[in-house]
Design a protein around this motif. Structure first.
Motif, PDB file in Angstrom:
ATOM      1  N   LYS A  50       0.811  -1.220   0.000  1.00 34.57           N
ATOM      2  CA  LYS A  50       0.000   0.000   0.000  1.00 34.57           C
ATOM      3  C   LYS A  50       0.846   1.273   0.000  1.00 34.57           C
ATOM      4  CE  LYS A  50      -3.537  -2.430  -0.204  1.00 34.57           C
ATOM      5  NZ  LYS A  50      -3.630  -2.949  -1.540  1.00 34.57           N
ATOM      6  N   GLU A  51       1.921   1.306   0.757  1.00 32.53           N
ATOM      7  CA  GLU A  51       2.741   2.517   0.792  1.00 32.53           C
ATOM      8  C   GLU A  51       3.375   2.774  -0.569  1.00 32.53           C
ATOM      9  OE1 GLU A  51       4.078   6.030   1.881  1.00 32.53           O
ATOM     10  OE2 GLU A  51       2.685   4.805   3.019  1.00 32.53           O
ATOM     11  N   THR A  52       3.796   1.730  -1.248  1.00 33.90           N
ATOM     12  CA  THR A  52       4.368   1.888  -2.589  1.00 33.90           C
ATOM     13  C   THR A  52       3.309   2.412  -3.545  1.00 33.90           C
ATOM     14  OG1 THR A  52       5.894   0.073  -2.149  1.00 33.90           O
ATOM     15  CG2 THR A  52       5.593   0.697  -4.451  1.00 33.90           C
ATOM     16  N   ASN A  87      -5.400  -5.864   0.949  1.00 35.24           N
ATOM     17  CA  ASN A  87      -4.352  -6.353   1.830  1.00 35.24           C
ATOM     18  C   ASN A  87      -4.680  -5.878   3.235  1.00 35.24           C
ATOM     19  OD1 ASN A  87      -2.027  -7.353   2.935  1.00 35.24           O
ATOM     20  ND2 ASN A  87      -0.672  -5.869   1.977  1.00 35.24           N
ATOM     21  N   ALA A  88      -4.858  -6.810   4.144  1.00 36.84           N
ATOM     22  CA  ALA A  88      -5.178  -6.489   5.541  1.00 36.84           C
ATOM     23  C   ALA A  88      -6.421  -5.603   5.645  1.00 36.84           C
ATOM     24  CB  ALA A  88      -3.985  -5.838   6.222  1.00 36.84           C
ATOM     25  N   GLY A  89      -7.427  -5.894   4.833  1.00 39.08           N
ATOM     26  CA  GLY A  89      -8.682  -5.162   4.897  1.00 39.08           C
ATOM     27  C   GLY A  89      -8.674  -3.806   4.230  1.00 39.08           C
ATOM     28  N   VAL A  90      -7.583  -3.453   3.580  1.00 39.02           N
ATOM     29  CA  VAL A  90      -7.478  -2.160   2.909  1.00 39.02           C
ATOM     30  C   VAL A  90      -7.266  -2.396   1.418  1.00 39.02           C
ATOM     31  CG1 VAL A  90      -6.161  -0.016   2.743  1.00 39.02           C
ATOM     32  CG2 VAL A  90      -6.492  -1.100   4.971  1.00 39.02           C
ATOM     33  N   ALA A  93      -8.307   1.135  -3.544  1.00 39.27           N
ATOM     34  CA  ALA A  93      -9.415   2.078  -3.732  1.00 39.27           C
ATOM     35  C   ALA A  93      -9.532   3.047  -2.559  1.00 39.27           C
ATOM     36  CB  ALA A  93     -10.723   1.320  -3.936  1.00 39.27           C
ATOM     37  N   HIS A  94      -9.193   2.609  -1.354  1.00 43.68           N
ATOM     38  CA  HIS A  94      -9.231   3.517  -0.202  1.00 43.68           C
ATOM     39  C   HIS A  94      -8.206   4.640  -0.381  1.00 43.68           C
ATOM     40  CE1 HIS A  94     -11.017  -0.172   1.661  1.00 43.68           C
ATOM     41  NE2 HIS A  94     -11.899   0.752   2.000  1.00 43.68           N
ATOM     42  N   ILE A  95      -7.072   4.332  -0.965  1.00 47.08           N
ATOM     43  CA  ILE A  95      -6.049   5.338  -1.249  1.00 47.08           C
ATOM     44  C   ILE A  95      -6.538   6.265  -2.358  1.00 47.08           C
ATOM     45  CG2 ILE A  95      -3.674   5.671  -2.079  1.00 47.08           C
ATOM     46  CD1 ILE A  95      -3.091   2.894  -0.700  1.00 47.08           C
ATOM     47  N   VAL A  96      -7.219   5.706  -3.350  1.00 50.22           N
ATOM     48  CA  VAL A  96      -7.793   6.505  -4.435  1.00 50.22           C
ATOM     49  C   VAL A  96      -8.799   7.505  -3.863  1.00 50.22           C
ATOM     50  CG1 VAL A  96      -9.277   6.410  -6.490  1.00 50.22           C
ATOM     51  CG2 VAL A  96      -7.379   4.780  -6.230  1.00 50.22           C
TER      52      VAL A  96
END
Length: 111
Positions: A50-52, A87-90, A93-96
């Protein structure tokens, strides 16, 4: 509020249109359900990190990638984002969603 839905195998454009009308956007990488790869999809080399992904998306915004910026502008409060990268419930799309919200808060001349 923008919804995030995990893509299911039986999802295709027709079933998504029937369920959500024109208010959905696929943001995933691959699709076994005839959905084309999204320009917002995470680069394959960094899948599930996710961070990448967050850094990649921010970079695309910073360099003024008009395709990415235009897609982010389409994400509204009633948009349903379909994603296959959880990944781990995230999901990506949440980042979007956060990127789209940030973009909406910027002065019009910035992006």
């Amino acid at each position: 509020m923008t919804q995030v839905i995990s893509k299911q195998r039986n999802m295709n454009a027709e079933t998504l249109n029937d369920t959500y009308g024109t208010k959905w956007m696929y943001v995933g990488w691959t699709s076994k359900a005839s959905l084309p790869r999204s320009p917002l999809a995470q680069p394959k080399a960094s899948r599930d990190k996710k961070e990448t992904y967050r850094q990649w998306l921010w970079h695309q915004m910073q360099i003024g990638n008009t395709q990415i910026l235009n897609l982010l502008r389409l994400v509204k409060h009633d948009t349903v984002l379909i994603d296959d990268c959880w990944n781990a419930g995230v999901a990506n799309a949440h980042i979007v969603i956060k990127a789209a919200q940030w973009l909406r808060e910027q002065p019009k001349h910035v992006y």
